[in-house]
Write a protein that holds these residues in place. Structure first.
Motif, PDB file in Angstrom:
ATOM      1  N   GLN A   1      39.364  35.836  34.884  1.00  0.00           N
ATOM      2  CA  GLN A   1      40.339  36.168  35.923  1.00  0.00           C
ATOM      3  C   GLN A   1      39.597  36.034  37.245  1.00  0.00           C
ATOM      4  O   GLN A   1      38.492  36.558  37.397  1.00  0.00           O
ATOM      5  CB  GLN A   1      40.859  37.594  35.695  1.00  0.00           C
ATOM      6  N   PRO A   2      40.189  35.306  38.207  1.00  0.00           N
ATOM      7  CA  PRO A   2      39.465  34.967  39.429  1.00  0.00           C
ATOM      8  C   PRO A   2      38.771  36.153  40.105  1.00  0.00           C
ATOM      9  O   PRO A   2      37.578  36.090  40.395  1.00  0.00           O
ATOM     10  CB  PRO A   2      40.555  34.377  40.328  1.00  0.00           C
ATOM     11  N   SER A   3      39.516  37.233  40.342  1.00  0.00           N
ATOM     12  CA  SER A   3      38.914  38.374  41.029  1.00  0.00           C
ATOM     13  C   SER A   3      37.732  38.924  40.247  1.00  0.00           C
ATOM     14  O   SER A   3      36.665  39.191  40.798  1.00  0.00           O
ATOM     15  CB  SER A   3      39.945  39.479  41.224  1.00  0.00           C
ATOM     16  N   ARG A   4      37.922  39.086  38.944  1.00  0.00           N
ATOM     17  CA  ARG A   4      36.842  39.679  38.150  1.00  0.00           C
ATOM     18  C   ARG A   4      35.644  38.755  38.075  1.00  0.00           C
ATOM     19  O   ARG A   4      34.504  39.196  38.102  1.00  0.00           O
ATOM     20  CB  ARG A   4      37.343  40.028  36.736  1.00  0.00           C
ATOM     21  N   LEU A   5      35.907  37.468  37.982  1.00  0.00           N
ATOM     22  CA  LEU A   5      34.794  36.519  37.943  1.00  0.00           C
ATOM     23  C   LEU A   5      34.012  36.577  39.252  1.00  0.00           C
ATOM     24  O   LEU A   5      32.777  36.566  39.256  1.00  0.00           O
ATOM     25  CB  LEU A   5      35.330  35.107  37.685  1.00  0.00           C
ATOM     26  N   GLN A   6      34.721  36.689  40.358  1.00  0.00           N
ATOM     27  CA  GLN A   6      34.049  36.805  41.652  1.00  0.00           C
ATOM     28  C   GLN A   6      33.227  38.092  41.714  1.00  0.00           C
ATOM     29  O   GLN A   6      32.088  38.101  42.191  1.00  0.00           O
ATOM     30  CB  GLN A   6      35.079  36.795  42.790  1.00  0.00           C
TER      31      GLN A   6
ATOM     32  N   ARG B   1      35.785  45.002  50.219  1.00  0.00           N
ATOM     33  CA  ARG B   1      35.778  44.329  51.526  1.00  0.00           C
ATOM     34  C   ARG B   1      35.383  42.867  51.372  1.00  0.00           C
ATOM     35  O   ARG B   1      35.999  41.966  51.931  1.00  0.00           O
ATOM     36  CB  ARG B   1      34.824  45.044  52.477  1.00  0.00           C
ATOM     37  N   SER B   2      34.343  42.668  50.578  1.00  0.00           N
ATOM     38  CA  SER B   2      33.794  41.323  50.404  1.00  0.00           C
ATOM     39  C   SER B   2      34.835  40.359  49.850  1.00  0.00           C
ATOM     40  O   SER B   2      34.893  39.198  50.249  1.00  0.00           O
ATOM     41  CB  SER B   2      32.585  41.399  49.469  1.00  0.00           C
ATOM     42  N   LEU B   3      35.668  40.843  48.933  1.00  0.00           N
ATOM     43  CA  LEU B   3      36.634  39.960  48.267  1.00  0.00           C
ATOM     44  C   LEU B   3      38.065  40.211  48.739  1.00  0.00           C
ATOM     45  O   LEU B   3      39.000  39.600  48.233  1.00  0.00           O
ATOM     46  CB  LEU B   3      36.540  40.145  46.749  1.00  0.00           C
ATOM     47  N   THR B   4      38.231  41.094  49.711  1.00  0.00           N
ATOM     48  CA  THR B   4      39.559  41.424  50.224  1.00  0.00           C
ATOM     49  C   THR B   4      40.510  41.819  49.095  1.00  0.00           C
ATOM     50  O   THR B   4      41.567  41.218  48.888  1.00  0.00           O
ATOM     51  CB  THR B   4      40.173  40.238  51.003  1.00  0.00           C
ATOM     52  N   LEU B   5      40.123  42.844  48.364  1.00  0.00           N
ATOM     53  CA  LEU B   5      40.968  43.355  47.283  1.00  0.00           C
ATOM     54  C   LEU B   5      41.389  44.785  47.605  1.00  0.00           C
ATOM     55  O   LEU B   5      40.622  45.538  48.200  1.00  0.00           O
ATOM     56  CB  LEU B   5      40.190  43.361  45.966  1.00  0.00           C
ATOM     57  N   ALA B   6      42.605  45.154  47.228  1.00  0.00           N
ATOM     58  CA  ALA B   6      43.040  46.535  47.377  1.00  0.00           C
ATOM     59  C   ALA B   6      42.136  47.417  46.516  1.00  0.00           C
ATOM     60  O   ALA B   6      41.788  47.032  45.389  1.00  0.00           O
ATOM     61  CB  ALA B   6      44.488  46.684  46.940  1.00  0.00           C
ATOM     62  N   PRO B   7      41.762  48.592  47.039  1.00  0.00           N
ATOM     63  CA  PRO B   7      40.836  49.455  46.303  1.00  0.00           C
ATOM     64  C   PRO B   7      41.301  49.771  44.880  1.00  0.00           C
ATOM     65  O   PRO B   7      40.494  49.758  43.943  1.00  0.00           O
ATOM     66  CB  PRO B   7      40.812  50.734  47.148  1.00  0.00           C
ATOM     67  N   ASN B   8      42.567  50.055  44.710  1.00  0.00           N
ATOM     68  CA  ASN B   8      43.030  50.399  43.359  1.00  0.00           C
ATOM     69  C   ASN B   8      43.029  49.193  42.438  1.00  0.00           C
ATOM     70  O   ASN B   8      42.708  49.298  41.256  1.00  0.00           O
ATOM     71  CB  ASN B   8      44.409  51.052  43.403  1.00  0.00           C
ATOM     72  N   THR B   9      43.364  48.038  42.982  1.00  0.00           N
ATOM     73  CA  THR B   9      43.292  46.814  42.181  1.00  0.00           C
ATOM     74  C   THR B   9      41.857  46.572  41.731  1.00  0.00           C
ATOM     75  O   THR B   9      41.594  46.304  40.553  1.00  0.00           O
ATOM     76  CB  THR B   9      43.783  45.601  42.994  1.00  0.00           C
ATOM     77  N   LEU B  10      40.930  46.721  42.683  1.00  0.00           N
ATOM     78  CA  LEU B  10      39.522  46.510  42.340  1.00  0.00           C
ATOM     79  C   LEU B  10      39.073  47.471  41.251  1.00  0.00           C
ATOM     80  O   LEU B  10      38.380  47.073  40.304  1.00  0.00           O
ATOM     81  CB  LEU B  10      38.636  46.686  43.572  1.00  0.00           C
ATOM     82  N   THR B  11      39.477  48.731  41.383  1.00  0.00           N
ATOM     83  CA  THR B  11      39.089  49.720  40.370  1.00  0.00           C
ATOM     84  C   THR B  11      39.510  49.272  38.977  1.00  0.00           C
ATOM     85  O   THR B  11      38.733  49.354  38.026  1.00  0.00           O
ATOM     86  CB  THR B  11      39.735  51.086  40.690  1.00  0.00           C
ATOM     87  N   ALA B  12      40.737  48.796  38.878  1.00  0.00           N
ATOM     88  CA  ALA B  12      41.232  48.345  37.570  1.00  0.00           C
ATOM     89  C   ALA B  12      40.370  47.201  37.043  1.00  0.00           C
ATOM     90  O   ALA B  12      39.986  47.194  35.870  1.00  0.00           O
ATOM     91  CB  ALA B  12      42.683  47.909  37.695  1.00  0.00           C
ATOM     92  N   GLN B  13      40.033  46.262  37.897  1.00  0.00           N
ATOM     93  CA  GLN B  13      39.219  45.117  37.491  1.00  0.00           C
ATOM     94  C   GLN B  13      37.820  45.557  37.084  1.00  0.00           C
ATOM     95  O   GLN B  13      37.277  45.099  36.069  1.00  0.00           O
ATOM     96  CB  GLN B  13      39.129  44.096  38.625  1.00  0.00           C
ATOM     97  N   LEU B  14      37.241  46.456  37.884  1.00  0.00           N
ATOM     98  CA  LEU B  14      35.902  46.957  37.564  1.00  0.00           C
ATOM     99  C   LEU B  14      35.915  47.653  36.201  1.00  0.00           C
ATOM    100  O   LEU B  14      34.984  47.485  35.403  1.00  0.00           O
ATOM    101  CB  LEU B  14      35.442  47.938  38.652  1.00  0.00           C
ATOM    102  N   HIS B  15      36.974  48.404  35.957  1.00  0.00           N
ATOM    103  CA  HIS B  15      37.076  49.130  34.700  1.00  0.00           C
ATOM    104  C   HIS B  15      37.044  48.167  33.517  1.00  0.00           C
ATOM    105  O   HIS B  15      36.389  48.427  32.504  1.00  0.00           O
ATOM    106  CB  HIS B  15      38.358  49.960  34.683  1.00  0.00           C
ATOM    107  N   ILE B  16      37.734  47.055  33.670  1.00  0.00           N
ATOM    108  CA  ILE B  16      37.775  46.062  32.592  1.00  0.00           C
ATOM    109  C   ILE B  16      36.387  45.468  32.354  1.00  0.00           C
ATOM    110  O   ILE B  16      35.969  45.272  31.211  1.00  0.00           O
ATOM    111  CB  ILE B  16      38.806  44.961  32.931  1.00  0.00           C
ATOM    112  N   LEU B  17      35.673  45.208  33.433  1.00  0.00           N
ATOM    113  CA  LEU B  17      34.313  44.677  33.305  1.00  0.00           C
ATOM    114  C   LEU B  17      33.380  45.709  32.668  1.00  0.00           C
ATOM    115  O   LEU B  17      32.505  45.357  31.859  1.00  0.00           O
ATOM    116  CB  LEU B  17      33.778  44.238  34.670  1.00  0.00           C
ATOM    117  N   VAL B  18      33.571  46.982  33.022  1.00  0.00           N
ATOM    118  CA  VAL B  18      32.754  48.046  32.432  1.00  0.00           C
ATOM    119  C   VAL B  18      33.054  48.161  30.938  1.00  0.00           C
ATOM    120  O   VAL B  18      32.146  48.226  30.108  1.00  0.00           O
ATOM    121  CB  VAL B  18      33.012  49.398  33.127  1.00  0.00           C
ATOM    122  N   GLU B  19      34.350  48.178  30.595  1.00  0.00           N
ATOM    123  CA  GLU B  19      34.772  48.260  29.200  1.00  0.00           C
ATOM    124  C   GLU B  19      34.144  47.146  28.368  1.00  0.00           C
ATOM    125  O   GLU B  19      33.787  47.338  27.214  1.00  0.00           O
ATOM    126  CB  GLU B  19      36.297  48.170  29.107  1.00  0.00           C
ATOM    127  N   ALA B  20      34.033  45.986  28.975  1.00  0.00           N
ATOM    128  CA  ALA B  20      33.464  44.835  28.270  1.00  0.00           C
ATOM    129  C   ALA B  20      31.946  44.917  28.209  1.00  0.00           C
ATOM    130  O   ALA B  20      31.300  44.094  27.563  1.00  0.00           O
ATOM    131  CB  ALA B  20      33.895  43.543  28.950  1.00  0.00           C
TER     132      ALA B  20
END
Lengths: 111, 111
Positions: free
Chosen positions: B15-20, B40-59
């Motif tokens: 997923q583009p955001s997570r890959l970045q 800030r670096s990727l211009t993502l909403a904080p809550n959206t980023l949290t969800a993406q980070l969580h997926i990366l952590v889970e993995a």
DNA sequence: TCGATATTTCATGTATTATGGAATTATTGG
DNA sequence: CCAATAATTCCATAATACATGAAATATCGA
């Protein structure tokens, strides 16, 4: 390699059946495998397999060639190399020791 | 490494955001980055980023640590090594020359 | 303790993707 | 040309992922 291209490759591999197909083809080497052999090997319905193969082809990870009434599929080692390279590009953050294990393990996989 | 574990890792990266995010953390090295800096670096909403980070952590691809009012995220080089290894395991099909380019390129990425 | 900053959680609407049945195209052998 | 085998396409349904808004939790500084 650019972001969306890499994402397409990773998405293609991010599904159990497709990952199995890809690994099967990687291990089969240059000879490749007929679609039917893959379907039997992984117990997949022919139409389901076709859809999955198409996604891997679209991502450039495998290629196909018709041979008689079979269609042979082969993995593209160049494509996976580029994808992995994109993943870990500049991985060291200035500290070569951080990613040394990565290159070490990959040497082993080719023995 | 087993099939579903590998699939989870690849899905996380597919997923583009997570890959970045992952590449940003790989390049940041052991110091890692605060969630806010990534957002800030990727211009993502904080809550959206949290969800993406969580997926990366889970993995298992990244880890987190709270530092004051920030949460620092770091990539796990070991995890990506295992994932890539699983991908290209037995990649030669008995022909070492087939996957030689792969190990060569990975050596370069660590320079 | 109170206000401000950083991050996360929850709920939700929308869009994408996977799967299986039925029909279709391509190739070989009789 | 016809029957059989191999693979694909079409289509409908079910499941999953994504982004957003609003609210909650955690930490720091005054």
């Amino acid at each position: 390699m650019e972001l969306l291209e890499a994402t397409r490759g990773l998405s293609a591999l991010a599904q159990p059946s497709r990952l199995q197909v890809f690994r099967l083809l990687i291990q089969a080497g240059p000879e490749g495998l007929a679609a039917g052999d893959i379907a039997r090997s992984l117990t997949l319905a022919p139409n389901t397999l076709t859809a999955q193969l198409h996604i891997l082809v679209e991502a450039g990870l495998i290629h196909s060639e018709r041979l008689g009434r079979n269609v042979i599929y082969r993995a593209d080692p160049e494509a996976i190399t580029q994808l992995v390279t994109y993943l870990v590009e500049d991985c060291c953050g200035g500290r070569p020791e951080v990613c040394a294990p990565l290159s070490a393990v990959l040497e082993l996989s080719c023995s």
